[in-house]
Design a protein around this motif. Structure first.
Motif, PDB file in Angstrom:
ATOM      1  N   TYR A   1      -1.230 -21.212  29.799  1.00 24.02           N
ATOM      2  CA  TYR A   1      -0.484 -22.241  29.094  1.00 24.02           C
ATOM      3  C   TYR A   1      -0.758 -22.308  27.593  1.00 24.02           C
ATOM      4  CZ  TYR A   1       0.863 -24.001  33.686  1.00 24.02           C
ATOM      5  OH  TYR A   1       1.384 -24.117  34.956  1.00 24.02           O
ATOM      6  N   THR A   2      -0.949 -21.170  26.956  1.00 19.29           N
ATOM      7  CA  THR A   2      -0.953 -21.165  25.498  1.00 19.29           C
ATOM      8  C   THR A   2       0.402 -20.648  25.028  1.00 19.29           C
ATOM      9  OG1 THR A   2      -1.787 -18.898  25.271  1.00 19.29           O
ATOM     10  CG2 THR A   2      -3.428 -20.673  25.460  1.00 19.29           C
ATOM     11  N   TRP A   3       0.790 -21.010  23.816  1.00 18.34           N
ATOM     12  CA  TRP A   3       2.054 -20.498  23.284  1.00 18.34           C
ATOM     13  C   TRP A   3       1.981 -19.005  23.017  1.00 18.34           C
ATOM     14  CZ3 TRP A   3       6.507 -22.167  24.146  1.00 18.34           C
ATOM     15  CH2 TRP A   3       6.783 -23.530  24.258  1.00 18.34           C
ATOM     16  N   ASP A   4       0.795 -18.484  22.754  1.00 19.23           N
ATOM     17  CA  ASP A   4       0.663 -17.032  22.593  1.00 19.23           C
ATOM     18  C   ASP A   4       1.086 -16.315  23.867  1.00 19.23           C
ATOM     19  OD1 ASP A   4      -0.242 -17.291  20.030  1.00 19.23           O
ATOM     20  OD2 ASP A   4      -2.369 -17.117  20.542  1.00 19.23           O
ATOM     21  N   HIS A   5       0.909 -16.974  25.011  1.00 17.55           N
ATOM     22  CA  HIS A   5       1.297 -16.391  26.294  1.00 17.55           C
ATOM     23  C   HIS A   5       2.769 -16.669  26.615  1.00 17.55           C
ATOM     24  CE1 HIS A   5       1.789 -16.430  30.727  1.00 17.55           C
ATOM     25  NE2 HIS A   5       0.971 -15.399  30.699  1.00 17.55           N
ATOM     26  N   ASN A   6       3.224 -17.903  26.395  1.00 19.13           N
ATOM     27  CA  ASN A   6       4.539 -18.311  26.885  1.00 19.13           C
ATOM     28  C   ASN A   6       5.686 -18.051  25.920  1.00 19.13           C
ATOM     29  OD1 ASN A   6       3.332 -19.115  29.217  1.00 19.13           O
ATOM     30  ND2 ASN A   6       3.484 -21.307  28.849  1.00 19.13           N
ATOM     31  N   TYR A   7       5.426 -18.139  24.619  1.00 22.30           N
ATOM     32  CA  TYR A   7       6.521 -17.941  23.671  1.00 22.30           C
ATOM     33  C   TYR A   7       7.191 -16.569  23.807  1.00 22.30           C
ATOM     34  CZ  TYR A   7       8.829 -16.631  19.340  1.00 22.30           C
ATOM     35  OH  TYR A   7       9.727 -16.134  18.428  1.00 22.30           O
ATOM     36  N   PRO A   8       6.450 -15.476  23.922  1.00 22.68           N
ATOM     37  CA  PRO A   8       7.127 -14.169  24.056  1.00 22.68           C
ATOM     38  C   PRO A   8       8.033 -14.081  25.275  1.00 22.68           C
ATOM     39  CG  PRO A   8       4.821 -13.860  23.476  1.00 22.68           C
ATOM     40  CD  PRO A   8       4.985 -15.299  23.818  1.00 22.68           C
ATOM     41  N   LEU A   9       7.700 -14.790  26.348  1.00 23.79           N
ATOM     42  CA  LEU A   9       8.545 -14.763  27.543  1.00 23.79           C
ATOM     43  C   LEU A   9       9.927 -15.339  27.237  1.00 23.79           C
ATOM     44  CD1 LEU A   9       5.911 -16.047  30.153  1.00 23.79           C
ATOM     45  CD2 LEU A   9       6.447 -13.686  29.538  1.00 23.79           C
ATOM     46  N   ILE A  10       9.957 -16.433  26.493  1.00 23.34           N
ATOM     47  CA  ILE A  10      11.226 -17.054  26.122  1.00 23.34           C
ATOM     48  C   ILE A  10      11.960 -16.203  25.092  1.00 23.34           C
ATOM     49  CG2 ILE A  10      12.269 -19.095  25.066  1.00 23.34           C
ATOM     50  CD1 ILE A  10       9.928 -20.726  26.197  1.00 23.34           C
ATOM     51  N   ARG A  11      11.248 -15.762  24.082  1.00 19.74           N
ATOM     52  CA  ARG A  11      11.877 -14.956  23.023  1.00 19.74           C
ATOM     53  C   ARG A  11      12.546 -13.716  23.591  1.00 19.74           C
ATOM     54  NH1 ARG A  11       7.452 -12.099  20.140  1.00 19.74           N
ATOM     55  NH2 ARG A  11       7.661 -10.915  22.083  1.00 19.74           N
ATOM     56  N   ASP A  12      11.909 -13.068  24.549  1.00 17.07           N
ATOM     57  CA  ASP A  12      12.466 -11.830  25.093  1.00 17.07           C
ATOM     58  C   ASP A  12      13.735 -12.092  25.901  1.00 17.07           C
ATOM     59  OD1 ASP A  12      10.406 -10.525  23.854  1.00 17.07           O
ATOM     60  OD2 ASP A  12       9.252 -10.130  25.678  1.00 17.07           O
ATOM     61  N   VAL A  13      13.810 -13.230  26.591  1.00 11.32           N
ATOM     62  CA  VAL A  13      15.052 -13.573  27.298  1.00 11.32           C
ATOM     63  C   VAL A  13      16.156 -13.860  26.286  1.00 11.32           C
ATOM     64  CG1 VAL A  13      16.167 -15.281  28.776  1.00 11.32           C
ATOM     65  CG2 VAL A  13      13.913 -14.384  29.387  1.00 11.32           C
ATOM     66  N   TYR A  14      15.835 -14.577  25.225  1.00  6.54           N
ATOM     67  CA  TYR A  14      16.825 -14.822  24.172  1.00  6.54           C
ATOM     68  C   TYR A  14      17.377 -13.490  23.662  1.00  6.54           C
ATOM     69  CZ  TYR A  14      15.990 -19.878  23.412  1.00  6.54           C
ATOM     70  OH  TYR A  14      15.931 -21.240  23.543  1.00  6.54           O
ATOM     71  N   ARG A  15      16.486 -12.556  23.390  1.00  5.79           N
ATOM     72  CA  ARG A  15      16.924 -11.256  22.868  1.00  5.79           C
ATOM     73  C   ARG A  15      17.827 -10.540  23.868  1.00  5.79           C
ATOM     74  NH1 ARG A  15      11.119  -9.045  20.475  1.00  5.79           N
ATOM     75  NH2 ARG A  15      11.272 -10.021  18.402  1.00  5.79           N
ATOM     76  N   ALA A  16      17.456 -10.597  25.139  1.00  5.54           N
ATOM     77  CA  ALA A  16      18.266  -9.932  26.160  1.00  5.54           C
ATOM     78  C   ALA A  16      19.653 -10.556  26.250  1.00  5.54           C
ATOM     79  CB  ALA A  16      17.559  -9.992  27.509  1.00  5.54           C
ATOM     80  N   LEU A  17      19.712 -11.875  26.170  1.00  4.95           N
ATOM     81  CA  LEU A  17      21.000 -12.557  26.230  1.00  4.95           C
ATOM     82  C   LEU A  17      21.879 -12.196  25.040  1.00  4.95           C
ATOM     83  CD1 LEU A  17      19.775 -16.070  27.391  1.00  4.95           C
ATOM     84  CD2 LEU A  17      21.467 -14.704  28.586  1.00  4.95           C
ATOM     85  N   VAL A  18      21.279 -12.124  23.874  1.00  2.74           N
ATOM     86  CA  VAL A  18      22.048 -11.905  22.649  1.00  2.74           C
ATOM     87  C   VAL A  18      22.402 -10.437  22.448  1.00  2.74           C
ATOM     88  CG1 VAL A  18      21.950 -12.026  20.123  1.00  2.74           C
ATOM     89  CG2 VAL A  18      21.172 -13.961  21.509  1.00  2.74           C
ATOM     90  N   TYR A  19      21.418  -9.552  22.628  1.00  2.00           N
ATOM     91  CA  TYR A  19      21.610  -8.161  22.241  1.00  2.00           C
ATOM     92  C   TYR A  19      22.032  -7.258  23.395  1.00  2.00           C
ATOM     93  CZ  TYR A  19      19.304  -9.692  17.994  1.00  2.00           C
ATOM     94  OH  TYR A  19      18.981 -10.358  16.843  1.00  2.00           O
ATOM     95  N   GLN A  20      21.582  -7.559  24.604  1.00  2.00           N
ATOM     96  CA  GLN A  20      21.915  -6.693  25.731  1.00  2.00           C
ATOM     97  C   GLN A  20      23.135  -7.206  26.485  1.00  2.00           C
ATOM     98  OE1 GLN A  20      18.398  -6.177  28.140  1.00  2.00           O
ATOM     99  NE2 GLN A  20      17.100  -5.820  26.365  1.00  2.00           N
ATOM    100  N   GLY A  21      23.339  -8.528  26.444  1.00  2.00           N
ATOM    101  CA  GLY A  21      24.504  -9.094  27.091  1.00  2.00           C
ATOM    102  C   GLY A  21      24.498  -8.981  28.611  1.00  2.00           C
ATOM    103  N   ASN A  22      23.316  -8.754  29.187  1.00  2.00           N
ATOM    104  CA  ASN A  22      23.289  -8.562  30.637  1.00  2.00           C
ATOM    105  C   ASN A  22      22.852  -9.801  31.391  1.00  2.00           C
ATOM    106  OD1 ASN A  22      20.628  -8.585  29.807  1.00  2.00           O
ATOM    107  ND2 ASN A  22      20.010  -6.810  31.040  1.00  2.00           N
ATOM    108  N   LEU A  23      22.751 -10.947  30.684  1.00  2.12           N
ATOM    109  CA  LEU A  23      22.352 -12.177  31.360  1.00  2.12           C
ATOM    110  C   LEU A  23      23.365 -13.277  31.107  1.00  2.12           C
ATOM    111  CD1 LEU A  23      18.557 -12.173  30.475  1.00  2.12           C
ATOM    112  CD2 LEU A  23      19.548 -11.681  32.692  1.00  2.12           C
ATOM    113  N   THR A  24      24.597 -12.912  30.729  1.00  5.62           N
ATOM    114  CA  THR A  24      25.582 -13.923  30.392  1.00  5.62           C
ATOM    115  C   THR A  24      26.211 -14.520  31.631  1.00  5.62           C
ATOM    116  OG1 THR A  24      27.230 -12.175  30.166  1.00  5.62           O
ATOM    117  CG2 THR A  24      26.144 -12.907  28.159  1.00  5.62           C
ATOM    118  N   ARG A  25      26.875 -15.627  31.424  1.00 11.20           N
ATOM    119  CA  ARG A  25      27.465 -16.393  32.536  1.00 11.20           C
ATOM    120  C   ARG A  25      28.538 -15.560  33.239  1.00 11.20           C
ATOM    121  NH1 ARG A  25      31.711 -20.758  31.674  1.00 11.20           N
ATOM    122  NH2 ARG A  25      31.789 -21.947  33.604  1.00 11.20           N
TER     123      ARG A  25
END
Length: 428
Positions: free
Chosen positions: A404-428
């Motif tokens: 539960y540190t941000w060093d651990h959890n922030y990259p998990l969120i950031r990487d999903v954001y990147r996948a949604l924006v750049y890869q387009g494989n998690l869109t609705r």
């Protein structure tokens, strides 16, 4: 990435959701992304139904590299009555399958009523790559943000922070049903991606129809450097306290367990147990009425601080022996992490979500919500067993460092954001 975050309040307003959004937004901004937060002008939570509560007057500002746009909360006539009446009407209509969801969303837009925010989303020509909304009980903001995202063919991410209650099944007790109404659940299921704050929340929405591959469980984190420097001796000296201290850091309200905690400590006093109680956090009117009815000798034994600054919070975390948050309306409880950072054991309620955060008997104790006697027994058990307190506090600190540190959890969120924006494989 150009990111738009939507939430009911933002700094300097303080709460669990607000801290979560602030930590995430400023880290994204520090990584070089353009982050805009749309929010209301509420400083006090009570502004949503109480026009005399405090507002933040600055409509636009930049905080830690994050652009913040605030829009005024408006009120219907007799706001205290109309706000609660509309929420209850929504709950009633949502239980009727014949009620169209569009009717529910139309009614919900007044709770809270922020027409300027909705108008901005409907008319802006600004472009964003991803939109995210937080806190499902403020569904008019979530709905407006989701509509904006899909109108512009962008992914929408949701952080519902659902209070699943303390009933026999998640979302079934009287309070949690106001967080799991049909139109609210539809907003979550219709999102591109869900960041669940705990395993119970993830399971609940998966049962509601959201595919597992569009869900990640990522709890909030803490920044250990921001929690350094607490001086418990200073706080104890300021209030003349010696002996064991139980502390609560939360909004002072019935559903948070504040009244039950006071009654549990009063029970221990009647048994002759030496224990102090410190309460810190926004004081809602319902708790104030309870407080004013207490016998003066008992009021004088409790340290009621109200809202406190960051240094006092650190001093309090260092001073207490036990952190208690026996709440049925918390989806996680960031304060548990903060107490564990100071190696303090915690007491929570046996509520959905909380049971996945606090491991009963290992880093804290869980008691049935509203059970004053069980809460008193839990406090007394920890007071009378210093070694157990130490073991639980150490176990909690290890959990924080590993999960539960941000060093651990922030990259998990950031990487999903990147996948949604750049890869387009998690869109609705």
């Amino acid at each position: 990435m150009r990111i738009l975050h939507v939430i009911q309040r933002y700094l300097p307003a303080i709460g669990g959701a607000e801290l979560y959004m602030e930590a995430l937004s400023k880290r994204l901004a520090a990584d070089g992304h353009d982050v805009t937060v749309l929010t209301t002008d509420a400083l006090d939570f009570e502004l949503f139904w109480k026009p005399t509560a405090r507002r933040i007057l600055e409509p636009a500002s930049t905080i830690d590299g994050v652009r913040v746009l605030r829009f005024p909360v408006r009120h219907l006539p007799l706001p205290a009555l109309s706000y609660s009446a509309l929420r209850r009407l929504l709950w009633t209509l949502a239980r009727m399958s014949a009620t169209p969801s569009s009717w529910l969303h139309w009614l919900a837009r007044f709770t809270p009523w922020t027409p300027a925010l909705s108008r901005w989303l409907a008319t802006t020509d600004e472009e964003f790559d991803l939109v995210a909304g937080m806190t499902i009980t403020f569904e008019p903001l979530i709905a407006a943000a989701q509509q904006f995202a899909y109108r512009n063919r962008k992914p929408f991410v949701i952080y519902p922070l659902t209070h699943l209650g303390a009933g026999p099944k998640p979302g079934q007790d009287a309070v949690s049903q106001f967080y799991t109404m049909r139109h609210q659940v539809e907003l979550v299921v219709n999102s591109s991606y869900l960041f669940a704050i705990n395993r119970d929340e993830a399971s609940y929405y998966q049962r509601c129809g959201l595919p597992a591959d569009r869900i990640a469980v990522v709890g909030p984190g803490i920044d250990l450097t921001q929690l350094q420097g607490g001086d418990g001796a200073r706080l104890r000296q300021r209030y003349g306290l010696s002996g064991p201290i139980v502390g609560m850091l939360s909004t002072m309200a019935y559903d948070k367990g504040a009244t039950h905690l006071v009654e549990a400590v009063r029970t221990l006093w009647q048994r002759g147990v030496n224990v102090h109680l410190i309460l810190a956090g926004t004081i809602l009117e319902q708790f104030r009425r309870y407080w004013d009815r207490l016998p003066a000798p008992d009021r004088n034994r409790v340290v009621l601080l109200g809202t406190i600054d960051h240094q006092t919070k650190l001093d309090l975390l260092d001073a207490i022996d036990i952190l208690a948050l026996p709440s049925r309306t918390d989806s996680f409880g960031i304060v548990f992490l903060e107490a564990w950072t100071y190696t303090k054991p915690v007491i929570g309620a046996q509520a959905w979500g909380i049971r996945t955060v606090v491991d009963h008997g290992q880093d804290g104790l869980l008691t049935p919500f509203g059970d004053v006697q069980a809460l008193a027994e839990a406090i007394q058990t920890l007071i009378e067993n210093p070694q157990l307190r130490c073991q639980m506090g150490e176990a909690g600190r290890r959990k924080v460092l590993h999960q539960y540190t941000w060093d651990h959890n922030y990259p998990l969120i950031r990487d999903v954001y990147r996948a949604l924006v750049y890869q387009g494989n998690l869109t609705r």
